[in-house]
Structures are given as C-alpha cells and as structure tokens.
Design a protein around this motif. Structure first.
Motif, PDB file in Angstrom:
ATOM      1  N   UNK A 444     -20.910  41.369  -5.830  1.00 39.15           N
ATOM      2  CA  UNK A 444     -19.953  40.445  -5.402  1.00 39.15           C
ATOM      3  C   UNK A 444     -20.708  39.354  -4.595  1.00 39.15           C
ATOM      4  N   UNK A 445     -21.833  39.441  -4.289  1.00 42.30           N
ATOM      5  CA  UNK A 445     -22.662  38.200  -3.608  1.00 42.30           C
ATOM      6  C   UNK A 445     -22.917  37.332  -4.862  1.00 42.30           C
ATOM      7  N   UNK A 446     -23.702  38.125  -5.865  1.00 45.54           N
ATOM      8  CA  UNK A 446     -24.141  37.203  -7.108  1.00 45.54           C
ATOM      9  C   UNK A 446     -22.794  36.331  -7.684  1.00 45.54           C
ATOM     10  N   UNK A 447     -21.567  36.974  -7.578  1.00 42.12           N
ATOM     11  CA  UNK A 447     -20.531  36.337  -8.214  1.00 42.12           C
ATOM     12  C   UNK A 447     -20.081  35.328  -7.352  1.00 42.12           C
ATOM     13  N   UNK A 448     -19.945  35.461  -6.107  1.00 40.93           N
ATOM     14  CA  UNK A 448     -19.552  34.392  -5.231  1.00 40.93           C
ATOM     15  C   UNK A 448     -20.580  33.439  -4.502  1.00 40.93           C
ATOM     16  N   UNK A 449     -21.725  33.763  -4.762  1.00 39.04           N
ATOM     17  CA  UNK A 449     -22.619  32.777  -4.323  1.00 39.04           C
ATOM     18  C   UNK A 449     -24.001  32.873  -4.982  1.00 39.04           C
ATOM     19  N   UNK A 450     -23.860  32.548  -6.286  1.00 45.00           N
ATOM     20  CA  UNK A 450     -25.052  32.970  -7.319  1.00 45.00           C
ATOM     21  C   UNK A 450     -26.238  32.057  -6.771  1.00 45.00           C
ATOM     22  N   UNK A 451     -27.372  32.454  -6.981  1.00 43.51           N
ATOM     23  CA  UNK A 451     -28.674  31.372  -6.729  1.00 43.51           C
ATOM     24  C   UNK A 451     -28.380  30.343  -7.576  1.00 43.51           C
ATOM     25  N   UNK A 452     -28.914  29.171  -7.143  1.00 41.16           N
ATOM     26  CA  UNK A 452     -29.121  28.047  -7.972  1.00 41.16           C
ATOM     27  C   UNK A 452     -30.422  27.808  -8.348  1.00 41.16           C
ATOM     28  N   UNK A 453     -31.445  28.618  -7.897  1.00 41.87           N
ATOM     29  CA  UNK A 453     -32.941  28.497  -8.539  1.00 41.87           C
ATOM     30  C   UNK A 453     -33.376  29.789  -8.353  1.00 41.87           C
ATOM     31  N   UNK A 454     -34.431  29.871  -9.088  1.00 41.22           N
ATOM     32  CA  UNK A 454     -35.408  31.204  -9.054  1.00 41.22           C
ATOM     33  C   UNK A 454     -36.697  30.845  -9.061  1.00 41.22           C
ATOM     34  N   UNK A 455     -37.727  30.870  -8.066  1.00 42.56           N
ATOM     35  CA  UNK A 455     -38.867  30.583  -8.222  1.00 42.56           C
ATOM     36  C   UNK A 455     -39.137  29.055  -8.693  1.00 42.56           C
ATOM     37  N   UNK A 456     -38.308  28.095  -8.204  1.00 43.05           N
ATOM     38  CA  UNK A 456     -38.624  26.748  -8.543  1.00 43.05           C
ATOM     39  C   UNK A 456     -37.735  26.624  -9.875  1.00 43.05           C
ATOM     40  N   UNK A 457     -36.998  27.341 -10.453  1.00 43.92           N
ATOM     41  CA  UNK A 457     -36.441  26.930 -11.856  1.00 43.92           C
ATOM     42  C   UNK A 457     -34.827  27.126 -11.601  1.00 43.92           C
ATOM     43  N   UNK A 458     -34.229  25.814 -11.858  1.00 40.18           N
ATOM     44  CA  UNK A 458     -32.738  25.889 -11.694  1.00 40.18           C
ATOM     45  C   UNK A 458     -32.219  26.724 -12.659  1.00 40.18           C
ATOM     46  N   UNK A 459     -30.926  27.427 -12.247  1.00 37.10           N
ATOM     47  CA  UNK A 459     -30.353  28.472 -12.969  1.00 37.10           C
ATOM     48  C   UNK A 459     -28.877  28.141 -12.869  1.00 37.10           C
ATOM     49  N   UNK A 460     -28.041  28.671 -13.732  1.00 34.92           N
ATOM     50  CA  UNK A 460     -26.710  28.720 -13.955  1.00 34.92           C
ATOM     51  C   UNK A 460     -26.447  30.058 -13.878  1.00 34.92           C
ATOM     52  N   UNK A 461     -25.129  30.471 -13.480  1.00 34.69           N
ATOM     53  CA  UNK A 461     -24.682  31.960 -13.504  1.00 34.69           C
ATOM     54  C   UNK A 461     -23.451  31.882 -14.583  1.00 34.69           C
ATOM     55  N   UNK A 462     -23.374  32.978 -15.517  1.00 31.01           N
ATOM     56  CA  UNK A 462     -22.433  33.303 -16.451  1.00 31.01           C
ATOM     57  C   UNK A 462     -21.969  34.790 -15.983  1.00 31.01           C
ATOM     58  N   UNK A 463     -20.605  34.932 -15.692  1.00 33.50           N
ATOM     59  CA  UNK A 463     -20.267  36.136 -15.516  1.00 33.50           C
ATOM     60  C   UNK A 463     -19.649  36.880 -16.720  1.00 33.50           C
ATOM     61  N   UNK A 464     -20.248  37.899 -17.319  1.00 32.99           N
ATOM     62  CA  UNK A 464     -19.926  38.541 -18.417  1.00 32.99           C
ATOM     63  C   UNK A 464     -18.398  39.276 -18.313  1.00 32.99           C
ATOM     64  N   UNK A 465     -18.188  39.328 -16.853  1.00 29.81           N
ATOM     65  CA  UNK A 465     -16.711  40.078 -16.625  1.00 29.81           C
ATOM     66  C   UNK A 465     -15.697  39.014 -16.987  1.00 29.81           C
ATOM     67  N   UNK A 466     -15.834  37.663 -17.029  1.00 37.94           N
ATOM     68  CA  UNK A 466     -14.980  36.689 -17.603  1.00 37.94           C
ATOM     69  C   UNK A 466     -14.749  36.632 -18.863  1.00 37.94           C
ATOM     70  N   UNK A 467     -15.533  37.221 -19.868  1.00 41.86           N
ATOM     71  CA  UNK A 467     -15.443  36.832 -21.295  1.00 41.86           C
ATOM     72  C   UNK A 467     -14.097  37.504 -21.752  1.00 41.86           C
ATOM     73  N   UNK A 468     -13.938  36.923 -22.820  1.00 35.71           N
ATOM     74  CA  UNK A 468     -12.634  37.679 -23.574  1.00 35.71           C
ATOM     75  C   UNK A 468     -13.140  38.219 -24.899  1.00 35.71           C
ATOM     76  N   UNK A 469     -14.374  38.356 -25.129  1.00 39.93           N
ATOM     77  CA  UNK A 469     -14.809  39.034 -26.476  1.00 39.93           C
ATOM     78  C   UNK A 469     -15.284  40.554 -26.150  1.00 39.93           C
ATOM     79  N   UNK A 470     -15.752  40.936 -27.141  1.00 41.14           N
ATOM     80  CA  UNK A 470     -16.443  42.431 -27.156  1.00 41.14           C
ATOM     81  C   UNK A 470     -17.721  42.546 -26.318  1.00 41.14           C
ATOM     82  N   UNK A 471     -18.226  41.485 -25.655  1.00 45.97           N
ATOM     83  CA  UNK A 471     -19.402  41.525 -24.637  1.00 45.97           C
ATOM     84  C   UNK A 471     -18.853  41.319 -23.266  1.00 45.97           C
ATOM     85  N   UNK A 472     -17.613  41.799 -23.234  1.00 47.15           N
ATOM     86  CA  UNK A 472     -17.198  41.707 -21.694  1.00 47.15           C
ATOM     87  C   UNK A 472     -17.639  42.919 -21.144  1.00 47.15           C
TER      88      UNK A 472
END
Length: 537
Positions: A444-472
């Motif tokens: 829940x924390x990662x969904x609500x407040x995902x990190x924006x960087x890890x070890x100095x690497x900018x990152x974006x979050x993708x939630x597989x629970x929001x997908x509408x295909x076979x990878x949901x």
C-alpha cells in the motif's frame, strides 16, 4: 471460512496415528490445528505434515482426492485415465496410496507409478498417456517438514483458475474421510514403462553425442539422481561424478539447511566436488527434480549461475537448434530480460507471463522453451508441460559439450551474451514476515507514495494491479535509467504466492560496449546491493 468440528474430524480420521496426535493435544494446540484449512491453489496443496485440517495428512488428502474425482466426473471425465506418483518425503507413500485408491474406487482408470518418481515424469506420463489428470505427491524444495499435492490436467499442464477454486469448494463439502471408498490397485505395464518412454523421448528430442565432458551432479537427497544419471548416459555423457552423501533419497535432507539449490550454501558440496574433479559443469537438482541449477567456473572460481543466466544460455542454445517456424520462448514478469533480446536476434517471439509454469506453458505455440528465474526450465514442451530438471540437466551437458568442443566453456558463453546483448545483472531480496498484514502495508505504501529515486536513479512506478490484460496481478514495478551510460534499472515487488514473504526482483542492464565485462559486473552488483538496501521492509 468453513468451520470444522474437531470431534467430528478426529472421529472420521482414517489414520490412527493422526487421530492419536490430535487427541493428545492441549486445547490451545487443538484450536490452532482447526483455525483454518490448507488452501487449494498454486496447482494444489502444500503444508506441514501433521494432523488436522491445516496440515498434510491422510484425512486431508482423502477429502481433496474425493473432490478432485467429483470435479473430473462433473466435466464428463468419469472412468478416464488418471496418473498418480510421489516423491520420497515423509508421508508421500501413504498420501499417494490414498489418492490412487480413492480415484480407483470412484471408477477412474488409475495408473499408479511404482516407487518414487521425479515430478517431471509424472507430468510426462499425464501427457504421454492422454490422462485427464495427474497427481504428484511432493513438496518440491520445501523444508523436510512439508509435503504437497500437485495437480495436472489434460495435456500435462498445472491447473489454473477457476479449476482450483472449484475444487476447493468441493473439498469444503466433502464427506467425512472415513466414509470415502478406497480400492487397492497394482502397477500395470503403462506404469512400469513410464521411465523408459521418458528417457527414450529425451534421446529422440536431443540426440546423442560422444562426449568427454565431465559432469558433477547432486540430486540434493531427492528422487532425481538415478534418472538424471541415466538420462545423461543416454545422451552420451559417461564421466559423471555425484555428491555421494546427497545421492540417495532422504526425506530429512541431512546435509542442507534448506533443500533448494538456490539457497546460500546448499550447493557447496557440489561446487567443492566440481573443483576437486576439475568438472566442466556442475548440476544440482531440487528434491523432486523439477528444478535444475547450473554451476560453472567463472573468472577462475566455481559458482552457481543464476536462473536468468542459465535461462539466457538455454534459450539461445534451443533457438539455435529450433526447426519450427516462428518459435516461441517465454519468461515471467519477474525474470530477466536477456531472453527477450536473444529471441529478437534469432527472429523468435518472446512472451512474458505471470509467475508460475501454469502460465508459462500456455504462452503460445509453437513453444520451444520457457523458464523462470527460480531455476525452473521447460526445455521440451512437447513432452513435459512443466519445469523439468532432468531434461534441463541434459541440455546443460549438451551446451557444455558444444562449448568444450569449440575450445571454450560456459563462462565464455555468458561473456558472448553480454557482448552481444549487454550485461544483465539480476538479484533478489525477500522480506519474510510473521504477520501477513505487514506485506499489505508495504504494498500500500509503495502504491500511495512510491519512491521517485533509488540509489540516485530516477524511477517511475507502474502498478500491475491497474492493468487490463493477462499480466494484471498484485505487483508494482519501479523502473528508470542511470546516467550517461544508460544503465536500465527495474525492480518488481510482489507478495509470494506460497510463503509469508514479500519478494523484490531487481535487474540492471548495461548496454553493449561498456568495456571490461568483469569490472562492469562488479559495479552493477554493488549498485544492485545499494538499491535493494533502500527498498521498504
């Protein structure tokens, strides 16, 4: 949740040992045994061997088998062929006997495989005999306290939803265990010939060489040792050295803390043997022989390769030899991405699936190879629609033979892949919990407040629970690119489907041409450690 009356359960338990075990428990201990039931999922049941509805025992197996029989009959399969086999774990002989005899009494044509059998041979028999189902009594690489009940359906693949939920509903309404009929059966010629047909298929699929390759092998106290040696010998490998103290089946797994070749230290005896005999390849099977780990001498030292490293090498080898048009290879969302690059270079199609071979083997046709990072490899989908450590061991030896014949080795094969497709480093971290709500909190924390960087690497979050295909699914991916070198980072977080833990799967990819592979590897591993340390848990 179904409420089960302890007195009624104990009275109906057909096993006098587990009846006595429950009768001797203190009230609070008895309450714990009846606090829930084993859930029928991930292809079946798995749990601690003990009395009561939340353990693996004859009563639970009886009710489960009765439900499986009802489910099959309800789909018009009454009287059809069903295969039953087992490993050498505590309780396996009794559980397999109950399974076979209950299905026979229900009118099914039961092929009960004699003695102990590697799980891949049970999956093979299901497909080879045209059975409508097969049951493998095994807990794979779980601790010695555990056992399980794995179900395959027609075609030899693991069952998938909604079949698992439907069978679980029938388990909840099963009659008392001591009222379920059993009918003794004897092994027939189909059962006795199963191993020969399996080994014959390996020879037909992969051929035979005359090889001087030296193999170090351990079945890790499981049931795959003799079959693996026979398969390697048929393929043309005679210089085979085994870890003697781990060769015979032993349900206590006395030389390993955890009988999984992936676990730190589990393969130490194998690597010591490989070094001592100057082997060309080291091969470790897990106890039911459905997983295969490969060891090699890399930069002068023996180590076990990751499942992703082995997967990329196997994929390239099998695609090189593929004779079908438009071949398909598959890996899961948490596996490394090297196989996709290998497939693209070979003009093949790569498919990503959810975790588990129940999805991998349904990725598409003509499927020639599928793997998951947890050292599972399906190298001959025509014969076995599941991971198969024995046939994977043969492919590992044949790949090594090709390298050695060319004056090379497995380390060079890894180097070639890195040179052509970039360096791919994968790593994992598991957060084991005692309170499952902690996993839900982290997700829940990662969904609500995902990190924006890890070890100095900018990152974006993708939630597989929001997908509408076979990878949901219940998973979150963090991805980004690092610096001018364009090193790609991907982290996937997901709850384990079989254990009380949250798992992180990391991959770092350096593009081709970044210079010294060994130095870049060390740098990426250090970066991976930094990233994993920053993840919540």
């Amino acid at each position: 949740m179904t409420v089960i009356d302890p007195h009624e359960w104990i009275t109906a338990d057909p096993d006098p040992h587990t009846r006595a075990e429950l009768a001797a428990l203190a009230p609070d201990e008895l309450d714990e045994r009846f606090s829930g039931t084993l859930h029928f999922g991930t292809a079946g049941l798995r749990g601690v061997v003990r009395a009561g509805p939340n353990g693996m025992n004859v009563a639970v197996v009886t009710r489960t088998t009765h439900a499986l029989g009802r489910w099959l009959a309800g789909r018009g399969y009454g009287g059809a062929t069903v295969v039953v086999g087992r490993d050498a774990r505590h309780g396996s002989a009794q559980f397999a006997a109950a399974t076979a005899e209950i299905l026979a009494a229900a009118g099914f044509d039961v092929v009960r495989l004699p003695g102990t059998t590697p799980t891949p041979l049970i999956a093979f028999a299901c497909r080879d005999l045209g059975a409508v189902a097969a049951v493998a009594v095994t807990a794979s690489h779980n601790p010695p306290t555990d056992n399980g009940y794995k179900v395959y359906l027609a075609g030899g693949a693991q069952l998938i939803p909604p079949a698992d939920r439907e069978i679980e509903e029938l388990i909840a309404t099963a009659p008392p265990a001591d009222t379920v009929a059993r009918q003794p059966i004897s092994p027939d010629t189909r059962a006795r010939a199963n191993a020969d047909r399996y080994l014959g298929r390996l020879t037909a699929r992969f051929g035979r060489v005359r090889s001087s390759v030296r193999v170090a092998l351990t079945p890790m106290h499981g049931v795959g040792g003799a079959f693996a040696v026979a398969a390697l010998e048929r393929a043309g490998f005679s210089d085979i050295h085994v870890v003697a103290e781990q060769f015979a089946p032993d349900p206590d797994f006395p030389t390993v803390t955890f009988p999984n070749p992936e676990e730190p230290g589990a393969a130490d005896r194998l690597l010591a043997l490989a070094d001592r005999v100057d082997a060309d390849v080291a091969i470790a099977l897990d106890p039911d022989a459905d997983r295969c780990a490969v060891g090699a001498r890399v930069h002068g030292s023996w180590r076990m390769l990751t499942g992703d490293e082995t997967g990329a090498m196997f994929g390239r080898y099998l695609l090189d030899a593929a004779t079908v048009d438009d071949p398909v290879v598959a890996s899961t969302i948490v596996s490394g991405s090297m196989l996709a690059a290998v497939a693209d270079a070979a003009g093949a199609r790569h498919v990503r699936t959810l975790t588990g071979f129940k999805w991998l083997v349904r990725a598409g046709e003509p499927l020639v190879y599928a793997y998951e990072e947890a050292i599972g490899h399906c190298v001959d989908p025509v014969a076995v629609r599941d991971k198969d450590g024995i046939s994977a061991a043969v492919v590992a030896a044949l790949l090594t033979h090709r390298q050695v014949a060319a004056g090379s080795d497995l380390a060079a094969a890894l180097h070639e892949l890195a040179t052509e497709h970039g360096l791919h480093v994968t790593a994992q971290r598991s957060v084991r919990v005692t309170d499952l709500s902690r996993i839900a909190e982290i997700m829940a924390t990662m969904r609500d407040s995902p990190p924006t960087s890890l070890a100095g690497i900018p990152v974006t979050a993708d939630d597989f629970a929001d997908r509408d295909d076979e990878l949901r699914t219940n998973a979150i991916m963090l991805s980004g690119t690092h610096g001018e070198e364009a090193i790609r980072l991907r982290v996937i977080a997901r709850p384990s489907g079989t254990e009380p833990k949250l798992k992180y799967y990391l991959e770092l990819v350096a593009p081709p041409g970044l210079g010294d592979v060994a130095a870049t590897t060390d740098r990426l591993h250090a970066l991976a450690d930094d990233v994993l340390d920053l993840l919540p848990g």
